[in-house]
Design an enzyme around this catalytic site. Structure first.
Site, PDB file in Angstrom:
ATOM      1  N   SER A 150       0.829  -1.202   0.000  1.00 57.35           N
ATOM      2  CA  SER A 150       0.000   0.000   0.000  1.00 57.35           C
ATOM      3  C   SER A 150       0.864   1.254   0.000  1.00 57.35           C
ATOM      4  CB  SER A 150      -0.860  -0.073   1.287  1.00 57.35           C
ATOM      5  OG  SER A 150      -1.401   1.147   1.648  1.00 57.35           O
ATOM      6  N   GLY A 151       0.246   2.372  -0.324  1.00 59.54           N
ATOM      7  CA  GLY A 151       0.822   3.696  -0.100  1.00 59.54           C
ATOM      8  C   GLY A 151       2.242   3.912  -0.599  1.00 59.54           C
ATOM      9  N   ASP A 166       4.876  -7.554   2.998  1.00 62.30           N
ATOM     10  CA  ASP A 166       3.822  -6.927   3.817  1.00 62.30           C
ATOM     11  C   ASP A 166       3.119  -7.994   4.635  1.00 62.30           C
ATOM     12  OD1 ASP A 166       2.455  -3.870   3.270  1.00 62.30           O
ATOM     13  OD2 ASP A 166       1.331  -5.251   4.559  1.00 62.30           O
ATOM     14  N   ASP A 182       5.283 -10.268   9.036  1.00 56.94           N
ATOM     15  CA  ASP A 182       4.934  -9.286  10.056  1.00 56.94           C
ATOM     16  C   ASP A 182       6.271  -8.733  10.559  1.00 56.94           C
ATOM     17  OD1 ASP A 182       4.348  -7.874  12.312  1.00 56.94           O
ATOM     18  OD2 ASP A 182       3.071  -9.414  13.219  1.00 56.94           O
ATOM     19  N   VAL A 183       6.580  -7.491  10.186  1.00 57.87           N
ATOM     20  CA  VAL A 183       7.911  -6.953  10.502  1.00 57.87           C
ATOM     21  C   VAL A 183       8.106  -6.690  11.998  1.00 57.87           C
ATOM     22  CG1 VAL A 183       8.273  -5.960   8.205  1.00 57.87           C
ATOM     23  CG2 VAL A 183       7.253  -4.539  10.032  1.00 57.87           C
ATOM     24  N   ASN A 185      10.185   0.193   5.434  1.00 57.11           N
ATOM     25  CA  ASN A 185       9.184   1.253   5.232  1.00 57.11           C
ATOM     26  C   ASN A 185       7.885   1.045   6.001  1.00 57.11           C
ATOM     27  OD1 ASN A 185       7.709   3.366   3.396  1.00 57.11           O
ATOM     28  ND2 ASN A 185       6.556   1.458   3.120  1.00 57.11           N
ATOM     29  N   TYR A 230       3.178   7.599  17.892  1.00 51.74           N
ATOM     30  CA  TYR A 230       3.745   7.700  16.528  1.00 51.74           C
ATOM     31  C   TYR A 230       4.961   8.617  16.542  1.00 51.74           C
ATOM     32  CZ  TYR A 230       3.929   8.253  11.442  1.00 51.74           C
ATOM     33  OH  TYR A 230       4.345   8.269  10.126  1.00 51.74           O
ATOM     34  N   THR A 274      -2.060   8.513   1.535  1.00 51.72           N
ATOM     35  CA  THR A 274      -2.084   7.046   1.626  1.00 51.72           C
ATOM     36  C   THR A 274      -3.214   6.649   2.580  1.00 51.72           C
ATOM     37  OG1 THR A 274      -0.686   6.876   3.588  1.00 51.72           O
ATOM     38  CG2 THR A 274       0.456   7.003   1.466  1.00 51.72           C
ATOM     39  N   MET A 294      -2.873   5.736   5.484  1.00 56.19           N
ATOM     40  CA  MET A 294      -2.570   6.265   6.813  1.00 56.19           C
ATOM     41  C   MET A 294      -3.162   7.658   7.040  1.00 56.19           C
ATOM     42  SD  MET A 294       1.140   6.457   8.680  1.00 56.19           S
ATOM     43  CE  MET A 294       1.334   4.718   8.921  1.00 56.19           C
TER      44      MET A 294
HETATM   45  N1  LIG Z   1       1.371   8.879   4.777  1.00 55.06           N
HETATM   46  C1  LIG Z   1       2.057   9.808   5.408  1.00 55.06           C
HETATM   47  O1  LIG Z   1       1.637  10.969   5.499  1.00 55.06           O
HETATM   48  C2  LIG Z   1       3.405   9.474   6.004  1.00 55.06           C
HETATM   49  C3  LIG Z   1       4.225  10.535   6.388  1.00 55.06           C
HETATM   50  C4  LIG Z   1       5.471  10.256   6.948  1.00 55.06           C
HETATM   51  C5  LIG Z   1       5.865   8.943   7.093  1.00 55.06           C
HETATM   52  N2  LIG Z   1       5.040   7.927   6.717  1.00 55.06           N
HETATM   53  C6  LIG Z   1       5.515   6.565   6.898  1.00 55.06           C
HETATM   54  O2  LIG Z   1       5.527   5.918   5.654  1.00 55.06           O
HETATM   55  C7  LIG Z   1       5.463   4.504   5.847  1.00 55.06           C
HETATM   56  C8  LIG Z   1       4.423   3.925   4.930  1.00 55.06           C
HETATM   57  O3  LIG Z   1       3.141   4.393   5.319  1.00 55.06           O
HETATM   58  P1  LIG Z   1       1.997   4.770   4.295  1.00 55.06           P
HETATM   59  O4  LIG Z   1       1.682   6.178   4.458  1.00 55.06           O
HETATM   60  O5  LIG Z   1       2.314   4.240   2.946  1.00 55.06           O
HETATM   61  O6  LIG Z   1       0.762   3.977   4.967  1.00 55.06           O
HETATM   62  P2  LIG Z   1      -0.067   2.724   4.496  1.00 55.06           P
HETATM   63  O7  LIG Z   1      -0.953   2.416   5.632  1.00 55.06           O
HETATM   64  O8  LIG Z   1      -0.668   2.971   3.140  1.00 55.06           O
HETATM   65  O9  LIG Z   1       1.042   1.582   4.316  1.00 55.06           O
HETATM   66  C9  LIG Z   1       1.641   0.948   5.398  1.00 55.06           C
HETATM   67  C10 LIG Z   1       1.889  -0.494   5.005  1.00 55.06           C
HETATM   68  O10 LIG Z   1       2.624  -1.125   6.050  1.00 55.06           O
HETATM   69  C11 LIG Z   1       2.049  -2.407   6.265  1.00 55.06           C
HETATM   70  N3  LIG Z   1       2.310  -2.857   7.630  1.00 55.06           N
HETATM   71  C12 LIG Z   1       1.844  -2.346   8.796  1.00 55.06           C
HETATM   72  N4  LIG Z   1       2.250  -3.077   9.839  1.00 55.06           N
HETATM   73  C13 LIG Z   1       3.007  -4.080   9.320  1.00 55.06           C
HETATM   74  C14 LIG Z   1       3.683  -5.174   9.907  1.00 55.06           C
HETATM   75  N5  LIG Z   1       3.664  -5.383  11.223  1.00 55.06           N
HETATM   76  N6  LIG Z   1       4.370  -5.995   9.078  1.00 55.06           N
HETATM   77  C15 LIG Z   1       4.387  -5.800   7.744  1.00 55.06           C
HETATM   78  N7  LIG Z   1       3.736  -4.791   7.144  1.00 55.06           N
HETATM   79  C16 LIG Z   1       3.050  -3.949   7.922  1.00 55.06           C
HETATM   80  C17 LIG Z   1       0.562  -2.228   6.023  1.00 55.06           C
HETATM   81  O11 LIG Z   1      -0.099  -3.463   5.775  1.00 55.06           O
HETATM   82  C18 LIG Z   1       0.572  -1.288   4.825  1.00 55.06           C
HETATM   83  O12 LIG Z   1       0.589  -2.003   3.603  1.00 55.06           O
HETATM   84  C19 LIG Z   1       5.163   4.311   7.329  1.00 55.06           C
HETATM   85  O13 LIG Z   1       6.365   4.012   8.019  1.00 55.06           O
HETATM   86  C20 LIG Z   1       4.641   5.672   7.752  1.00 55.06           C
HETATM   87  O14 LIG Z   1       4.824   5.898   9.128  1.00 55.06           O
HETATM   88  C21 LIG Z   1       3.816   8.169   6.172  1.00 55.06           C
END
Ligand SMILES: NC(=O)c1ccc[n+]([C@@H]2O[C@H](COP(=O)([O-])OP(=O)(O)OC[C@H]3O[C@@H](n4cnc5c(N)ncnc54)[C@H](O)[C@@H]3O)[C@@H](O)[C@H]2O)c1
Length: 258
Positions: A15-16, A37, A58-59, A85, A149, A184, A186
Site C-alpha cells: 500500500s501507499g 507486507d 509481520d515486521v 518502510n 507515533y 495514503t 494512513m
Molecule cells: N502517509 C504519510 O503521510 C506518512 C508521512 C510520513 C511517514 N510515513 C511513513 O511511511 C510509511 C508507509 O506508510 P503509508 O503512508 O504508505 O501507509 P499505508 O498504511 O498505506 O502503508 C503501510 C503499510 O505497512 C504495512 N504494515 C503495517 N504493519 C506491518 C507489519 N507489522 N508488518 C508488515 N507490514 C506492515 C501495512 O499493511 C501497509 O501495507 C510508514 O512508516 C509511515 O509511518 C507516512
C-alpha cells in the site's frame, strides 16, 4: 546509488508509499523487487504489477524479518537496498492503551533493528549496501495528535543515525526518509494528526518517489520531500521554547471546538 540492476526489498509494499516505491524501483530498472507486507494479498498485487516477488511478513516479528532476508538472498541474490518502510499510526494520547504504544514500538522501531541485525553483517561482509528507513517528519518535529507515533519515529531517526555513524565508513549507506503528509491509507481518515501533518499540503506517493530516487542517487542521509521541514528543524534547534510555543498554538488551533 543507482537503482538499475539492483536487488531491492521494500516492506509495507502492499500500500501507499511502499507500493509506490516498489513500482518506481522497477521503472528505474531494478533487477528484482521484493514486496513484503503483513497484508499478503496486497503484497501479491504489488508484485504482480511489477513482475516482482511477494513475501508475507509481520515486521514486528524478528523471525519473519530474518526469513525475508534469508529467502531473498538465497532465492534472488544479495540485497543491494533494503527499504524498511512499514509503519503504523496509533497511540494518539495519554489515554491510548499500552498495546498501541507497544505496536508502534515494534513496527516503527524494532522492525528496523531486526532488519539491520540480520542484513547489515551480510552487507558489510561484501563491502557494503544501502538501508533506507522510512521514518517521518514526525521523527524530527514530533506529531501533534500522535503521541506514540511521534515518539517511536524519533526512535527510528535515532536508530538510523546510530547505524550511519557506526557503519558508514565500512560501506553501509543509510538514508532516512522523513516526509510530512503523503496521500495514503494512513492519512485517509480525518484526525488531528493528519490535519497537523498536512498543514503544508498533501503529497502524492508517486511524487515522493522522485525525492527518494534522487536522495539515494546522491547517497543523502536525510531525504526531505517537504523542504519546509529543514526550516522547521532549524527553528526548533535555534529556540526550543519558542518552537514548543508555536506547536502549542497549532495544536490549539487544530483542536479548537473539540
Ligand atoms: N502517509 C504519510 O503521510 C506518512 C508521512 C510520513 C511517514 N510515513 C511513513 O511511511 C510509511 C508507509 O506508510 P503509508 O503512508 O504508505 O501507509 P499505508 O498504511 O498505506 O502503508 C503501510 C503499510 O505497512 C504495512 N504494515 C503495517 N504493519 C506491518 C507489519 N507489522 N508488518 C508488515 N507490514 C506492515 C501495512 O499493511 C501497509 O501495507 C510508514 O512508516 C509511515 O509511518 C507516512
Amino acid at each position: 546509488m543507482e537503482i538499475k540492476d539492483r536487488i531491492v526489498v521494500v516492506t509495507g509494499a502492499a500500500s501507499g508509499i511502499g507500493r509506490a516505491l516498489a513500482r518506481r524501483f522497477r521503472e528505474e530498472g531494478a533487477r528484482q523487487v521484493v514486496a513484503v507486507d503483513v497484508d499478503e494479498a496486497g503484497a501479491r498485487d504489488t508484485a504482480a504489477a511489477i513482475d516482482g516477488v511477494a513475501m508475507r511478513a509481520d515486521v514486528a516479528r524478528e523471525a519473519d524479518v530474518a526469513l525475508v532476508i534469508e529467502r531473498s538472498e538465497e532465492e534472488i541474490g544479495p540485497i543491494d537496498l533494503f527499504c524498511s518502510n512499514a509503519g503504523v499510526g496509533a497511540g494518539t494520547d495519554l489515554e491510548a492503551p499500552n498495546e498501541e504504544w507497544q505496536l508502534c514500538w515494534d513496527v516503527n522501531l524494532m522492525s528496523h533493528v531486526y532488519a539491520a541485525r540480520h542484513l547489515v553483517p551480510r552487507m558489510l561482509a561484501r563491502g557494503g549496501g544501502s538501508f533506507l528507513i522510512t521514518a517521518s517528519a514526525a521523527g524530527l518535529l514530533n506529531q501533534i495528535g500522535g503521541a506514540a507515533y511521534g515518539v517511536t519515529k524519533h526512535a527510528a531517526v535515532g536508530f538510523g543515525e546510530w547505524l550511519a555513524l557506526t557503519y558508514q565508513h565500512k560501506g553501509l549507506r543509510v538514508s532516512l526518509l522523513c516526509p510530512q503528509a503523503v496521500r495514503t491509507a494512513m492519512t485517509a481518515g480525518e484526525s488531528t494528526a493528519t490535519a497537523a501533518a498536512s498543514s503544508d499540503g498533501m503529497m502524492e506517493p508517486d511524487v515522493l518517489t522522485d525525492f527518494v530516487v534522487e536522495g539515494l542517487r546522491e547517497e543523502s542521509f536525510l531525504i526531505l520531500p517537504h523542504p519546509e521541514v529543514l526550516e522547521y528543524m532549524r527553528r526548533k534547534t535555534a529556540n526550543y521554547d519558542r518552537w514548543i510555543g508555536g506547536m502549542n498554538r497549532l495544536m490549539r488551533r487544530l483542536t479548537s471546538g473539540s
